[in-house]
Design an enzyme around this catalytic site. Sequence first.
Site, PDB file in Angstrom:
ATOM      1  N   ASP A  61     -24.018  51.620-100.910  1.00  0.00           N
ATOM      2  CA  ASP A  61     -24.144  51.839-102.358  1.00  0.00           C
ATOM      3  C   ASP A  61     -25.441  51.820-102.913  1.00  0.00           C
ATOM      4  O   ASP A  61     -26.224  51.012-102.796  1.00  0.00           O
ATOM      5  CB  ASP A  61     -23.432  50.855-102.987  1.00  0.00           C
ATOM      6  N   ASN A  87     -29.007  62.393-100.942  1.00  0.00           N
ATOM      7  CA  ASN A  87     -28.107  63.399-101.415  1.00  0.00           C
ATOM      8  C   ASN A  87     -27.302  62.587-102.405  1.00  0.00           C
ATOM      9  O   ASN A  87     -26.746  63.299-103.215  1.00  0.00           O
ATOM     10  CB  ASN A  87     -27.268  63.929-100.096  1.00  0.00           C
ATOM     11  N   SER A 138     -32.337  67.277-105.028  1.00  0.00           N
ATOM     12  CA  SER A 138     -32.657  67.442-106.529  1.00  0.00           C
ATOM     13  C   SER A 138     -31.555  68.351-107.056  1.00  0.00           C
ATOM     14  O   SER A 138     -30.294  68.314-106.688  1.00  0.00           O
ATOM     15  CB  SER A 138     -33.876  67.921-107.021  1.00  0.00           C
ATOM     16  N   TYR A 152     -29.095  63.973-116.783  1.00  0.00           N
ATOM     17  CA  TYR A 152     -29.204  64.614-115.429  1.00  0.00           C
ATOM     18  C   TYR A 152     -30.365  65.042-115.032  1.00  0.00           C
ATOM     19  O   TYR A 152     -30.986  64.932-113.976  1.00  0.00           O
ATOM     20  CB  TYR A 152     -27.860  65.529-114.948  1.00  0.00           C
ATOM     21  N   LYS A 156     -33.379  64.135-112.532  1.00  0.00           N
ATOM     22  CA  LYS A 156     -33.869  65.125-111.458  1.00  0.00           C
ATOM     23  C   LYS A 156     -35.142  65.271-111.577  1.00  0.00           C
ATOM     24  O   LYS A 156     -35.969  65.793-110.701  1.00  0.00           O
ATOM     25  CB  LYS A 156     -33.018  66.233-111.311  1.00  0.00           C
ATOM     26  N   THR A 187     -18.371  73.102-104.318  1.00  0.00           N
ATOM     27  CA  THR A 187     -18.120  71.710-103.947  1.00  0.00           C
ATOM     28  C   THR A 187     -17.461  70.873-105.200  1.00  0.00           C
ATOM     29  O   THR A 187     -16.826  71.816-106.071  1.00  0.00           O
ATOM     30  CB  THR A 187     -19.597  70.655-103.555  1.00  0.00           C
TER      31      THR A 187
END
Length: 287
Positions: A61, A87, A138, A152, A156, A187
């Site tokens: 985690d 990732n 990123s 977000y 990044k 994805t």
Amino acid sequence: MATTTPLIWLITGSSVGLGAALATHVLKSGHKVIATARNIASASEANPEIASLGGQWMTLDVTSRNSGLVIQEALTVFGRIDVLVNNAGYSLLGAVEDISEEEARDQFDTNFFGPLRLIRSILPSFRAQRSGTIINVSSVAGIDGLPTCGLYAGSKFALEGLSESLAHEVSDFNIRVLVVEPGAFRTRFLQSCTFPERETTSDYLGNTVGNTLKYFEGLDGMQPGDPVKCCSTIFDIVTKSGVASGLEKEYLRLPIGIDALDRVDKKIRHMKETVEALRGITSNTNF
């Protein structure tokens, strides 16, 4: 020169998306993989090919303050790690005004502090062996922040700044840092996005914020990028093989996908226009 000796890769967030695709590609290419996920029982069940190809699952985690212990566990089992792939991550989508401080902290804890903990844990090993590659996944959002992506993109951007400074600090030890900046790949990433607990402020619904949220909703399942090709390219860049066999220089950033390249190009043009427009005003500020 292309890498011929099998490398040992530790990949976070291997249960879905680019993490699972990369783990599978690396294993099929003859390298070794330590695949990590919060729930390795469900992750291994969803991705049986990882274990069947020789990959080993470890529980991780990335938000845990003790997450760096997985590095020591992996080193005990395998003796070394050659490539760390940060990732694991997710996107919090919503107007900045509507996002609580707790939600913002959770976003940074996963996307920024998670990688930071693992980087700090692995660097002693990488320095000792005088080699290693740190891949920080990123996003093109780390270069170009869209509306609804404030936190977000912020996480990044922070990861990109960390990576840029880190690359300078560790280059003397033959340690490479690579920032991967994917565009939209097909994805489950958009399906795993979270939204503020607070409802979108009504003033934002009919403008850029509301329109962007609708755009992301319609993009799910229609992303132009092939995650298998993305991971193949990442692998080639790291091992200096395949499509990257002719590259002589090791680049810090890897914008990947036509849409990502277009957004980076646009950002560069905008920044250049800004610099040139303001040069005469802002350059005369020395004593």
